[in-house]
Structures are given as C-alpha cells and as structure tokens.
Write a protein that holds these residues in place. Sequence first.
Motif, PDB file in Angstrom:
ATOM      1  N   PRO A 179      72.240  23.555 -35.434  1.00 30.88           N
ATOM      2  CA  PRO A 179      72.156  22.511 -34.413  1.00 30.88           C
ATOM      3  C   PRO A 179      71.526  21.202 -34.890  1.00 30.88           C
ATOM      4  O   PRO A 179      71.983  20.125 -34.503  1.00 30.88           O
ATOM      5  CB  PRO A 179      71.305  23.145 -33.311  1.00 30.88           C
ATOM      6  CG  PRO A 179      71.445  24.603 -33.517  1.00 30.88           C
ATOM      7  CD  PRO A 179      71.631  24.806 -34.980  1.00 30.88           C
ATOM      8  N   ASP A 180      70.489  21.263 -35.706  1.00 34.09           N
ATOM      9  CA  ASP A 180      69.828  20.033 -36.140  1.00 34.09           C
ATOM     10  C   ASP A 180      70.747  19.196 -37.026  1.00 34.09           C
ATOM     11  O   ASP A 180      70.793  17.966 -36.902  1.00 34.09           O
ATOM     12  CB  ASP A 180      68.523  20.342 -36.867  1.00 34.09           C
ATOM     13  CG  ASP A 180      67.472  20.934 -35.937  1.00 34.09           C
ATOM     14  OD1 ASP A 180      67.482  20.596 -34.735  1.00 34.09           O
ATOM     15  OD2 ASP A 180      66.650  21.750 -36.404  1.00 34.09           O
ATOM     16  N   HIS A 213      74.286  25.100 -26.425  1.00 35.54           N
ATOM     17  CA  HIS A 213      73.214  25.507 -25.511  1.00 35.54           C
ATOM     18  C   HIS A 213      72.069  24.501 -25.492  1.00 35.54           C
ATOM     19  O   HIS A 213      71.504  24.223 -24.438  1.00 35.54           O
ATOM     20  CB  HIS A 213      72.669  26.881 -25.909  1.00 35.54           C
ATOM     21  CG  HIS A 213      73.513  28.006 -25.442  1.00 35.54           C
ATOM     22  ND1 HIS A 213      74.596  28.463 -26.147  1.00 35.54           N
ATOM     23  CD2 HIS A 213      73.443  28.762 -24.324  1.00 35.54           C
ATOM     24  CE1 HIS A 213      75.151  29.455 -25.494  1.00 35.54           C
ATOM     25  NE2 HIS A 213      74.479  29.661 -24.386  1.00 35.54           N
ATOM     26  N   ARG A 214      71.737  23.985 -26.639  1.00 35.20           N
ATOM     27  CA  ARG A 214      70.596  23.061 -26.722  1.00 35.20           C
ATOM     28  C   ARG A 214      70.932  21.658 -26.208  1.00 35.20           C
ATOM     29  O   ARG A 214      70.031  20.924 -25.784  1.00 35.20           O
ATOM     30  CB  ARG A 214      70.087  23.001 -28.158  1.00 35.20           C
ATOM     31  CG  ARG A 214      69.402  24.333 -28.543  1.00 35.20           C
ATOM     32  CD  ARG A 214      68.902  24.362 -29.947  1.00 35.20           C
ATOM     33  NE  ARG A 214      67.875  23.356 -30.184  1.00 35.20           N
ATOM     34  CZ  ARG A 214      67.364  23.098 -31.383  1.00 35.20           C
ATOM     35  NH1 ARG A 214      67.767  23.789 -32.446  1.00 35.20           N
ATOM     36  NH2 ARG A 214      66.446  22.164 -31.532  1.00 35.20           N
ATOM     37  N   LEU A 215      72.208  21.282 -26.227  1.00 35.91           N
ATOM     38  CA  LEU A 215      72.594  19.936 -25.793  1.00 35.91           C
ATOM     39  C   LEU A 215      72.512  19.728 -24.287  1.00 35.91           C
ATOM     40  O   LEU A 215      72.132  18.661 -23.826  1.00 35.91           O
ATOM     41  CB  LEU A 215      74.033  19.626 -26.223  1.00 35.91           C
ATOM     42  CG  LEU A 215      74.265  19.159 -27.637  1.00 35.91           C
ATOM     43  CD1 LEU A 215      75.757  18.939 -27.865  1.00 35.91           C
ATOM     44  CD2 LEU A 215      73.494  17.887 -27.945  1.00 35.91           C
ATOM     45  N   LEU A 245      73.473  17.662 -34.769  1.00 33.06           N
ATOM     46  CA  LEU A 245      72.971  16.504 -34.032  1.00 33.06           C
ATOM     47  C   LEU A 245      72.837  15.296 -34.953  1.00 33.06           C
ATOM     48  O   LEU A 245      73.188  14.172 -34.575  1.00 33.06           O
ATOM     49  CB  LEU A 245      71.630  16.828 -33.370  1.00 33.06           C
ATOM     50  CG  LEU A 245      71.026  15.705 -32.528  1.00 33.06           C
ATOM     51  CD1 LEU A 245      71.944  15.291 -31.383  1.00 33.06           C
ATOM     52  CD2 LEU A 245      69.659  16.132 -31.990  1.00 33.06           C
ATOM     53  N   GLU A 265      74.736  27.597 -30.553  1.00 38.54           N
ATOM     54  CA  GLU A 265      73.351  27.178 -30.327  1.00 38.54           C
ATOM     55  C   GLU A 265      73.281  25.683 -30.038  1.00 38.54           C
ATOM     56  O   GLU A 265      72.522  25.238 -29.167  1.00 38.54           O
ATOM     57  CB  GLU A 265      72.483  27.531 -31.536  1.00 38.54           C
ATOM     58  CG  GLU A 265      71.018  27.246 -31.281  1.00 38.54           C
ATOM     59  CD  GLU A 265      70.112  27.587 -32.450  1.00 38.54           C
ATOM     60  OE1 GLU A 265      68.970  27.093 -32.446  1.00 38.54           O
ATOM     61  OE2 GLU A 265      70.539  28.315 -33.366  1.00 38.54           O
ATOM     62  N   PHE A 266      74.072  24.891 -30.741  1.00 34.97           N
ATOM     63  CA  PHE A 266      74.122  23.446 -30.510  1.00 34.97           C
ATOM     64  C   PHE A 266      74.533  23.162 -29.067  1.00 34.97           C
ATOM     65  O   PHE A 266      73.890  22.362 -28.376  1.00 34.97           O
ATOM     66  CB  PHE A 266      75.095  22.812 -31.505  1.00 34.97           C
ATOM     67  CG  PHE A 266      75.163  21.314 -31.470  1.00 34.97           C
ATOM     68  CD1 PHE A 266      74.021  20.535 -31.603  1.00 34.97           C
ATOM     69  CD2 PHE A 266      76.378  20.665 -31.351  1.00 34.97           C
ATOM     70  CE1 PHE A 266      74.087  19.147 -31.598  1.00 34.97           C
ATOM     71  CE2 PHE A 266      76.457  19.283 -31.352  1.00 34.97           C
ATOM     72  CZ  PHE A 266      75.310  18.521 -31.467  1.00 34.97           C
ATOM     73  N   GLY A 282      69.880  13.350 -27.507  1.00 37.17           N
ATOM     74  CA  GLY A 282      69.014  14.430 -27.954  1.00 37.17           C
ATOM     75  C   GLY A 282      69.291  15.711 -27.196  1.00 37.17           C
ATOM     76  O   GLY A 282      70.089  15.741 -26.247  1.00 37.17           O
ATOM     77  N   PHE A 283      68.629  16.767 -27.596  1.00 43.29           N
ATOM     78  CA  PHE A 283      68.795  18.063 -26.956  1.00 43.29           C
ATOM     79  C   PHE A 283      68.325  18.010 -25.499  1.00 43.29           C
ATOM     80  O   PHE A 283      67.369  17.322 -25.162  1.00 43.29           O
ATOM     81  CB  PHE A 283      68.026  19.138 -27.719  1.00 43.29           C
ATOM     82  CG  PHE A 283      68.581  19.401 -29.092  1.00 43.29           C
ATOM     83  CD1 PHE A 283      69.924  19.708 -29.275  1.00 43.29           C
ATOM     84  CD2 PHE A 283      67.768  19.345 -30.207  1.00 43.29           C
ATOM     85  CE1 PHE A 283      70.446  19.957 -30.537  1.00 43.29           C
ATOM     86  CE2 PHE A 283      68.271  19.588 -31.474  1.00 43.29           C
ATOM     87  CZ  PHE A 283      69.614  19.899 -31.640  1.00 43.29           C
ATOM     88  N   GLY A 284      69.039  18.735 -24.643  1.00 39.21           N
ATOM     89  CA  GLY A 284      68.694  18.826 -23.235  1.00 39.21           C
ATOM     90  C   GLY A 284      69.106  17.642 -22.391  1.00 39.21           C
ATOM     91  O   GLY A 284      68.816  17.596 -21.199  1.00 39.21           O
ATOM     92  N   SER A 300      71.612  20.071 -20.237  1.00 37.07           N
ATOM     93  CA  SER A 300      70.442  20.271 -19.382  1.00 37.07           C
ATOM     94  C   SER A 300      70.625  21.509 -18.512  1.00 37.07           C
ATOM     95  O   SER A 300      69.649  22.147 -18.127  1.00 37.07           O
ATOM     96  CB  SER A 300      70.202  19.039 -18.511  1.00 37.07           C
ATOM     97  OG  SER A 300      71.356  18.749 -17.738  1.00 37.07           O
TER      98      SER A 300
END
Length: 167
Positions: free
Chosen positions: A87-88, A116-118, A91, A113-114, A150-152, A120
């Motif tokens: 994911p990092d 899910h983390r992106l 991004l 995972e990317f 950014g994430f979320g 909200s």
Amino acid sequence: MKRLILTRHAKSSWDDPLMSDHDRPLNERGKAAAADLGQWLASRGYVPDEVLCSDAVRTRATFSGMAPALPGAPVLDLKPALYHAGPDVMLAVLRHATADTVMMIGHNPGIAEFAHRLVSKTPISPEFRKYPTGATLVVDFAARAWAEVGFGQGVTADFIVPREIAA
C-alpha cells in the motif's frame, strides 16, 4: 475532485509451472472478465485518463482487454514498482499521477490492503475483503492534486467483481 479506479488484474493462467510469475498471461476467463470490466466501466462513465499499471504480463493484458470499450485513449504508464507493491508504494506512485481520473492495475495482497486503507468506509460487498481477480473499486477524493491524497480519505463510488457483471 480526483477519482481512482483500482483494479486487480484479471484471472491469470497457471498452465506453465516453469513460467516466471511476472510473465504469466491471462487465461480465457481472465480475458473475458477484462472485456466485461471495460464495458462496465464505460457504461457507468468511469473512464480513466491515465493508467498506472504494473509491468507484469497479466496486468498489461487486463488493461488491453478493457481498453477497446473505453472511450478516448487513456495514457498507459507501466510502473515496475507496482509489481507486487504494498500500500505505501502504491500510494507513492499514485501521488505522482497527473490526470483527474486515474486507473491503477496491480496485484494482491497489496492491492486489497491498499483499497481497504484508502476508503473512509468500506463497500458492503463481501467480495471487497477478498479483492478477487478483476475486483474494481471506484473511489473519489476531495483533493485538488494527487499529492494531497492519503489513507482513509476516499469515498467509495462503486465496487464490482467480474462475476457480478455477467449475473
């Protein structure tokens, strides 16, 4: 606003056990799924201007299968860093995008995972957790530039897996 279309490559072939993972092509089901995904995206107006794609054979073939259905000519940018990226890294690659609507094509487990983390709030679909081959998330960001994303922060606009298109 920025829009990301996040797609896991379509189903690949395991026919040749000696073939490197990077060189595996799509199988027949994967080719059909890629074409279905392209038509689904176009029918909903989810058309990328820029495509950030792992340089693996199966990710390139996924885009090639989608491309005939997509209006215009999205710019394909092969990114070796996206091959099995986490994911990092994904991004970081996305933050250098230039178009308002970007498609990214990659691999599990990183792309799941990317995704899910992106967002909200995750989509209701039980398939989202697994992010199977061909899974495609459309996510919007209230940002002027990709460097701000950014994430979320993403808002889910849509989510589909190929078997739901044919259903």
